[in-house]
Design an enzyme around this catalytic site. Structure first.
Site, PDB file in Angstrom:
ATOM      1  N   LYS A 279       0.041  19.717   8.708  1.00 18.37           N
ATOM      2  CA  LYS A 279       0.108  19.126  10.053  1.00 18.37           C
ATOM      3  C   LYS A 279       1.407  18.354  10.276  1.00 18.37           C
ATOM      4  CE  LYS A 279      -4.926  19.004  10.390  1.00 18.37           C
ATOM      5  NZ  LYS A 279      -6.148  18.195  10.617  1.00 18.37           N
TER       6      LYS A 279
ATOM      7  N   PHE B  51     -13.544  15.093  20.324  1.00 14.93           N
ATOM      8  CA  PHE B  51     -12.261  14.721  19.723  1.00 14.93           C
ATOM      9  C   PHE B  51     -11.209  15.840  19.814  1.00 14.93           C
ATOM     10  CE2 PHE B  51     -14.970  16.483  16.364  1.00 14.93           C
ATOM     11  CZ  PHE B  51     -14.153  17.454  15.795  1.00 14.93           C
TER      12      PHE B  51
ATOM     13  N   ARG C 254      -9.785  26.039   0.442  1.00 12.94           N
ATOM     14  CA  ARG C 254     -10.660  24.962   0.907  1.00 12.94           C
ATOM     15  C   ARG C 254     -10.975  23.986  -0.230  1.00 12.94           C
ATOM     16  NH1 ARG C 254     -12.164  25.535   5.924  1.00 12.94           N
ATOM     17  NH2 ARG C 254     -13.805  23.975   5.729  1.00 12.94           N
TER      18      ARG C 254
ATOM     19  N   THR D  78     -13.129  17.153   4.403  1.00 10.23           N
ATOM     20  CA  THR D  78     -12.404  16.848   5.646  1.00 10.23           C
ATOM     21  C   THR D  78     -12.009  15.377   5.720  1.00 10.23           C
ATOM     22  OG1 THR D  78     -13.664  18.593   6.754  1.00 10.23           O
ATOM     23  CG2 THR D  78     -12.518  17.010   8.161  1.00 10.23           C
TER      24      THR D  78
ATOM     25  N   HIS E 261      -5.027  22.014   6.965  1.00  9.53           N
ATOM     26  CA  HIS E 261      -6.163  22.732   7.557  1.00  9.53           C
ATOM     27  C   HIS E 261      -6.204  24.131   6.964  1.00  9.53           C
ATOM     28  CE1 HIS E 261      -9.053  24.270  10.454  1.00  9.53           C
ATOM     29  NE2 HIS E 261      -8.224  25.271  10.728  1.00  9.53           N
TER      30      HIS E 261
END
Length: 588
Positions: free
Chosen positions: A458, A505, A533, A539, A566
């Site tokens: 990100k 959100f 993952r 998360t 992500h």
């Protein structure tokens, strides 16, 4: 320590030409294990040699030695060869050579030759006039380049830029480089950091668009290649266009007639440098070249610190498999040996074999009476499949395994894995290994099919954090298939996060992803979606610190929203998003 001392007493160590010449003074038979420094003597044969030494009890006429090919001029033909070689010297004359750890053949040859020596000593027979065999490896050919092998090789660095990687031109560029007679000695895929670009391109730092260039070079994946000139005796296979004014088949009136014979040095143009060649191939815009020795050394230190060591190695993958009984009872013992023998386990999984898979892996036993029982055993429960990597890995693993049957292993190779892990349930080796590199590639693809997934770093990640995350990705065994930094549009974000577009959100997520470019990656390996993952972690970074403290989010995440990375939730979603973000470029 006791076993090592016994081995030294059993086999004389020969590691230079002087000791080799001294060894040739031995009376009787000397069996010589010719080995490479990087792999050592053939351990699997030492129990047989010890057995022969004890049973024949002929210390005056039976000797064993290990000879390091790297340091002995006489053994030069055997350098850099993977397969074990055993030479038989009788009174200083090499009369026989056996390639491979063929214990029954070596055993028979030693017994026969010692029997002859005994009869000769007793006056029962005359000494046979064996011809001395030439010390040339059967796989090698006489090379015209041998006088030049000691000349230090010069290298260039080629950098395939991010735009060429994105447009999938890497394979074309590498093919053209090799077609031009150059050799790609090593390659490394990486996303260059700003510091690296500034350092490596310091010569153009004063150009007005340098800042933009740095941004471009750090925007995606680059390929760093180490390239050598290749053989001077093998000209490029490149096609050249005929010159319009040249008539090669006609002579001018004042041109003297000459004989048709032409020496190799004649008609030979000065060879292009890599830079000149790429310019003529119209590739200079997408592939930079560094040929200055100082700067090349800088690249080598940064990306190929072990280049000399790796160049002398032959890293190979092989499939290994523990049959059900062994996996259930002694898995940890086998894995410890694999680690102690310097193998790297790239992948491993439990698998219950189908009947068809079991038959394929047990094909060598199909004519045996116990074949059906073997297939029944192989399909009775989970086996453990592994992908192993090591220098000369395939041959080394086969050597460790030993023979195909327990009976042969116990008699000739008591220290082999076959003998060590023998079980009453079956008379065969409880471990399996691929029999060739082609078979290994096919079997690995079958049991560990590659999968690609989406990875996203990100915008709020710092350059240092991005670098650390990419390092973790590579260490986890992922292949960075594609990478690019990009500003995500709302439409693209919706495709990446299809399950949360209606959440409260989601607007905050859009704002967070719009503050700067994200690094979007295609990550490839077996079971990639689940493995990525797992590497990301939960998360919530706070939860990740408790449940998965080594994960990316535990180390770099700030909040549930700014959790640094992500990934796709499943294989279908991964394929859909990858296709959207990395659409195939139009054909040129």
């Amino acid at each position: 320590m006791a076993s090592k001392k016994r081995e030294v007493q059993l086999q004389t160590v020969i590691n230079n030409q002087s000791l080799w010449d001294e060894m040739l003074q031995n009376k009787g038979l000397t069996v010589i294990d010719v080995y490479q420094a990087w792999c050592g003597p053939c351990k699997a044969m030492q129990p047989l040699f010890r057995k022969l030494k004890n049973e024949l009890n002929e210390d005056e006429i039976l000797h064993f030695a290990v000879a390091e090919a790297d340091n002995i001029v006489t053994l030069q033909p055997f350098r850099d060869k993977c397969e074990p070689v055993f030479l038989f010297s009788v009174n200083g004359k090499i009369i026989e050579k056996i390639q491979g750890a063929n214990a029954p053949l070596v055993n028979k040859k030693v017994i026969n030759l010692i029997d002859e020596e005994r009869k000769i000593a007793a006056g029962e027979m005359a000494r046979p006039q064996y011809p001395e065999i030439p010390l040339v490896d059967s796989d090698s050919e006489v090379s015209e380049e041998s006088p030049y092998e000691s000349v230090q090789e010069l290298y260039s660095i080629a950098i395939i830029k991010p735009d060429a990687v994105i447009s999938k031109k890497v394979l074309e560029i590498k093919r053209k480089i090799t077609k031009g007679g150059f050799i790609i000695e090593a390659e490394h895929k990486t996303v260059l950091t700003e510091e690296q670009v500034v350092d490596f391109y310091s010569r153009i730092a004063d150009q007005p668009d340098f800042e933009e260039f740095v941004s471009f070079m750090t925007s995606g994946l680059s390929y760093i290649l180490v390239v050598s000139q290749g053989s001077k005796h093998n000209p490029p296979s490149e096609e050249t266009e005929p010159q319009p004014d040249t008539e090669p088949n006609e002579r001018s009136e004042d041109q003297p007639e000459v004989e048709a014979q032409v020496t190799p040095g004649m008609m030979k143009n000065k060879r292009d440098s890599l830079q000149e060649y790429l310019e003529r191939q119209h590739l200079a815009q997408v592939c930079d070249v560094e040929e200055d020795a100082t700067n090349v050394a800088k690249f080598m230190d940064a990306f190929f610190p072990d280049f000399k060591k790796m160049k002398s190695m032959k890293l190979e993958k092989t499939l290994a498999l523990l049959r059900p009984n062994l996996f259930h009872e002694r898995k940890d013992d086998v894995l410890r040996i694999i680690k102690d023998e310097d193998f790297k386990i790239l992948e491993q999984r439990r698998v219950v074999l189908s009947e068809k898979e079991a038959q394929a892996l047990c094909k060598e036993y199909e004519n045996e009476d116990y074949f059906n029982k073997l297939i029944e055993n192989m399909t009775s429960g989970p086996s453990l499949a592994l992908v192993l990597l090591r220098d000369n890995g395939l041959q080394y693993w086969k050597q460790l395994l030993g023979p195909r049957t327990v009976e042969e292993a116990i008699e000739y190779f008591p220290e082999s894995l076959c003998a060590q892990f023998a079980m009453d349930s079956l008379p065969v080796n409880q471990l399996y290994g691929s029999d060739s590199l082609e078979t290994a590639e096919r079997e690995i693809q079958h049991f560990f099919p590659l999968q690609s997934t989406l990875g996203l770093i990100k915008p709020h990640a710092t350059s240092e954090q991005r670098e650390q995350i990419l390092k973790m990705v590579k260490e986890a065994g992922f292949d960075l298939t594609q990478v690019k930094r990009m500003f995500l549009t709302p439409e693209q974000i919706e495709k990446i996060y299809p399950k949360i577009t209606g959440k409260d959100f989601y607007k905050d997520l859009l704002e967070m992803l719009s503050v700067g470019p994200s690094m979007v990656m295609i990550l490839t390996k077996w079971n990639a979606v689940a493995e990525w993952r797992r590497l990301m972690g939960p998360t919530d970074p706070e939860e990740a610190k408790v449940l998965s403290p080594d994960s990316i989010r535990a180390q770099f995440g700030i909040s549930k929203l700014e959790n640094i990375v992500h990934g796709a939730s499943n294989a279908y979603e991964a394929k859909e998003v990858v296709n959207r973000l990395f659409e195939d470029p139009e054909e040129n």
